[in-house]
Design an enzyme around this catalytic site. Structure first.
Site, PDB file in Angstrom:
ATOM      1  N   GLY A 125     -14.698  -6.809  10.609  1.00 14.57           N
ATOM      2  CA  GLY A 125     -15.105  -5.856  11.642  1.00 14.57           C
ATOM      3  C   GLY A 125     -14.493  -4.489  11.358  1.00 14.57           C
ATOM      4  N   HIS A 167     -19.337  -0.762   4.810  1.00  9.83           N
ATOM      5  CA  HIS A 167     -19.846  -2.102   5.132  1.00  9.83           C
ATOM      6  C   HIS A 167     -21.381  -2.071   5.211  1.00  9.83           C
ATOM      7  CE1 HIS A 167     -15.707  -2.358   6.954  1.00  9.83           C
ATOM      8  NE2 HIS A 167     -15.727  -3.469   6.251  1.00  9.83           N
ATOM      9  N   VAL A 173     -18.051   3.561  -1.206  1.00  7.09           N
ATOM     10  CA  VAL A 173     -18.717   4.653  -0.490  1.00  7.09           C
ATOM     11  C   VAL A 173     -17.638   5.654  -0.094  1.00  7.09           C
ATOM     12  CG1 VAL A 173     -20.118   5.286   1.513  1.00  7.09           C
ATOM     13  CG2 VAL A 173     -20.475   3.075   0.385  1.00  7.09           C
TER      14      VAL A 173
END
Ligand code: PAF
Length: 326
Positions: free
Chosen positions: A50, A56, A201
């Site tokens: 999470g 993600h 990223v």
């Protein structure tokens, strides 16, 4: 997903138990259209804790592009946190996570409780990361990689589809040592899953995305840019065929206010063994991962936040880079 394969903004289906996950993924895989008779349906698993961000989302989009069914797990694994304060501080943002996942075309999100994941309480039997789990990140976080591999092996088991379906799991390349260890576990334990790494990223200014970036004060966030800056410098020097001069790169990080360097090293991306200089007799850098690749890895504490980053180094001749100072 819509029938034409587009992501919708409907929240994904959330399940909390292995039995629910098995039932729903089996149903979705049975309903998956076969593109050709020879292409079996496939399941892509994206394990997360999470605190999701664009990094993600990229993992999920990569899984979405290649698989008929995409499962994301969200589980903050107590076993991989040595420091209880770190475990408490870890961001728990389920509503925002589900909204982000809705835009990426996830089919099912597994959100198990600690009791569901560890029904016998503290597990007695664990996966050992071995020597590779004791260096770099493992040196500053003892037991972290054992805990990580233990939960990843469990999640891989929970996601395992029926025999006629292909199975892939996706991990970010930012956590390069984690990715290398997961690959090694799959190799050593013959786990029937194909592990896929997904490129880092970065924000527009170069900072690698991380769930921890949200804890940086503005001045610390600016200071943290030194990590991607020195990596870019090393990549450039390697591409030009120049000596890497790790000592200068380390000095640049150490000189930055708010930043305390842990390590900056060049390693074999598969074994995480430091790579000796190409000038050293008998050492071809291609001894690294067998593919001639070298990885520059860095970790530092920026304020109270520990950050890691890495970059692959390529020599102009296609070989791996060596260091000037070892
Ligand atoms: O990278 C992470 O978020 C975690 O280490 C993982 C792979 C989900 C295991 O808990």
């Amino acid at each position: 997903m819509t029938p034409d394969g587009n992501a919708t903004n409907t929240l994904p289906l959330v399940v909390s138990t292995p039995a629910e996950l098995r039932t729903i993924t089996a149903r979705l895989l049975r309903a998956a259209p076969y593109a050709e008779v020879t292409v079996p349906p496939s399941l892509g698993l994206v394990p997360t804790m999470g605190g999701l961000h664009e990094g993600h989302a990229e993992l999920v989009r990569t899984a979405r592009d290649a698989n008929s069914v995409v499962v994301v797990s969200i589980f903050v694994n107590p076993l991989q946190f040595g420091d209880p304060a770190d475990l408490r501080r870890y961001p728990r943002t389920l509503d925002a996570d589900l909204r982000l996942l809705a835009g990426c075309g996830v089919d099912v999100v597994l959100v198990p409780s600690v009791e569901t994941m560890y029904p016998g309480g503290e597990p007695q039997v664990r996966v050992s990361a071995g020597r590779m789990g004791e260096v770099f990140e493992g040196a500053s976080r003892p037991g972290h990689f054992d805990g990580m591999l233990t939960v990843v092996s469990k999640l891989l088991n929970l996601g395992l589809p029926a025999a006629d379906a292909a199975y892939r799991a996706y991990f970010g390349e930012k956590d390069a040592q984690q990715l290398a260890l997961v690959r090694r576990m799959v190799l050593d334990l013959n786990l029937p899953v194909d592990i896929r790494g997904v490129p880092i990223v970065r924000d527009a200014d170069g900072l690698a995305l991380s769930s921890r970036n949200r804890f940086l004060e503005p001045a610390e966030r600016r200071a943290a840019l030194v990590l991607s800056r020195v990596l870019a410098g090393l990549r450039e020097r390697a591409a030009q065929g120049e000596p890497l001069d790790l000592a200068s790169a380390r000095a640049e990080v150490a000189a930055e206010e708010h930043v305390e360097l842990d390590y900056l090293e060049v390693v074999d991306p598969a074994s995480f063994m430091p790579l000796p200089g190409t000038g050293d007799a008998g050492h071809s850098a291609a001894e690294g991962d067998g593919g001639g690749r070298a990885l520059a890895v860095v970790a530092a504490r920026v304020g109270a936040v520990r950050l890691i980053d890495n970059t692959v180094l390529h020599r102009p001749d296609g070989g791996a880079a060596g260091t000037a100072d070892d």
